[in-house]
Motif scaffolding. Structure first.
Motif: not given
Length: 460
Positions: A61-67, A84-85, A97-107
């Protein structure tokens, strides 16, 4: 001449991927995502080199929010390139991450399923269906967040991180890799979410090309036409990394497949961009050369005659032109001509044959490009390991920054060197972890000792 597969269009911020849009070039940062200034500086280098998307690892979460901070600082300096996160293991991180980045990669291999243990699991059809419901329960709220924030998604399947569930039902097969993707893709379509890009990656070029082709056929059969991101993961560095990438990515590009690409090199990420750009530029010529090379096949040998203004372009062009022919085993021998045959051309032919998994003439290194998860000096370590093992012909060594794809991609390797934590390394023999949490400064010596011990036992 091949024609490009026309996909639907996914909108990622101000960049459109697929359709008749240009093939997009991207890379991934290696900085700590919590270090805003370092991440911004590296992103700028990638963008200045020509990168059209920049990906960051967001392991929590910390990294996602820092995006949010990274994006704001880049935009303040006039850089509007989509970010992209990259998310593994924690689905809630993707929601943030979806709130702060233009794209999110999920595996799909670790979005809901637990980390793989390589255990065989038995499911009834009803139990298997229940597992799919768990995916849907996690995925639908994420899709709704992406809809709200106009965030695109990459469904990124890695051969090295398939779940135990998929492996148990489908085995380690292209069919299993494709189904791992399709399970998620069907949910996105049901939810009428179309800003989706698909990637299927492997360090083995034969697996990568075979699986992407199968994915295209499977999507076509289900009337899906999402854009495709191409890459050979853990390709390595230097000439070998470039040749391996050109063989795998180039095989598909010359068939008209691919809407965005990344060349994954164990180097600074901005170094990936010119190589990727050159592969795209070479598509028309290499498509023609591929046809000429196929026509030349005689006595199981491809004879390829070409020229280029510099040696790197020559290597990439040769690799792209014959990659698909070798992967499909149209021939298993290769002669490259540039005027008269020289030792450099023979070595290049051997390197291309090795990249296509036909002939092993030197040590094979499966090394990742690194990212914010890597907690040791990856590039320096690769050089130390290569210097000490370069004469072990046919041996495969995986050098991985973290555990995300480590044991899975190294299933094809004899030994693995995997980051286990800050300054800590674990060693693998194939899929089996044989030493854990070795101090980084001692780990290369431990790896070499392990190899020597096994070699000695082989001769006893």
């Amino acid at each position: 001449m091949s024609t490009r597969r026309i996909s639907s269009v996914a909108r990622v911020g101000n960049v459109a991927i697929g359709g008749t849009n240009p093939i997009r070039i991207q890379s991934m940062a290696t900085t700590d995502t919590n270090d805003t200034e370092a991440s911004v500086a590296q992103a700028k280098r990638i963008i200045d080199a020509g990168g059209e998307l920049v990906r960051f690892t967001t392991q929590g979460i910390r990294e996602a929010e820092n995006m949010k901070n990274i994006s704001a600082m880049l935009k303040a300096e006039g850089y509007m390139t989509p970010l992209v996160a990259d998310v593994h293991f924690t689905a809630h991180t993707a929601d943030v991450a979806a709130q702060y980045c233009e794209k999110v990669r999920i595996n799909p291999g670790n979005y809901v399923d637990p980390g793989r243990t390589f255990k065989h699991l038995e499911y009834t059809d009803e139990e298997y269906a229940d597992e799919l419901k768990k995916i849907e329960q996690k995925l639908v709220p994420f899709i709704n967040i992406c809809k709200e924030h106009h965030t695109a998604v990459r469904i990124g399947v890695n051969h090295g991180s398939l779940s135990d569930r998929i492996m148990s039902r489908y085995g380690d097969t292209p069919e299993g890799i494709v189904e791992s993707c399709m399970e998620f893709l069907r949910i996105f379509r049901r939810e009428q979410f179309d800003d989706v890009v698909i990637s299927i990656k492997a360090s083995n070029t034969v697996v990568m090309v075979t699986t992407v082709r199968l994915l295209v056929k499977t999507m076509d059969r289900e009337d899906m036409h999402y854009p495709l991101h191409l890459g050979v993961t853990e390709a390595g560095e230097g000439e070998d990394g470039r040749i391996k990438s050109a063989v795998g990515i180039g095989a598909l590009l010359t068939e008209g497949i691919g809407d965005t690409i990344r060349v994954s090199l164990s180097e600074e990420p901005e170094c990936e961009i010119p190589v990727a750009r050159k592969l795209v530029e070479l598509i028309p010529e290499c498509t023609r050369l591929r046809q000429e090379a196929e026509a030349s096949i005689k006595d199981d040998t491809i004879t390829l005659t070409l020229d280029a203004p510099d040696w790197e372009t020559f290597q990439l062009k040769a690799s792209m032109a014959v990659g698909a022919l070798l992967i499909d085993r149209k021939a298993t021998k290769l002669v490259i001509r540039r005027g008269t045959e020289t030792s450099d051309l023979i070595a290049l032919a051997d390197a291309i044959l090795q990249a296509a998994r036909i002939k092993f003439v030197k040590t094979e290194y499966i090394s990742c490009p690194g990212c914010g998860r890597t907690l040791y000096n990856l590039q320096e370590t690769i050089q130390r390991i290569k210097a000490a093992t370069k004469d072990l012909v046919g041996l495969k060594i995986g050098i991985m920054g973290c555990i995300v794809n480590g044991p899975g991609e190294m299933a094809d390797a004899d030994y693995g060197y995997v980051g286990a934590g800050r300054g800590k390394i674990s060693l693998y023999r194939a899929k089996e972890c044989v030493e854990k949490n070795i101090p980084e400064e001692e780990a290369v010596d431990h790896l070499l000792a392990l190899i020597r011990k096994d070699k000695k036992n082989e001769h006893c």
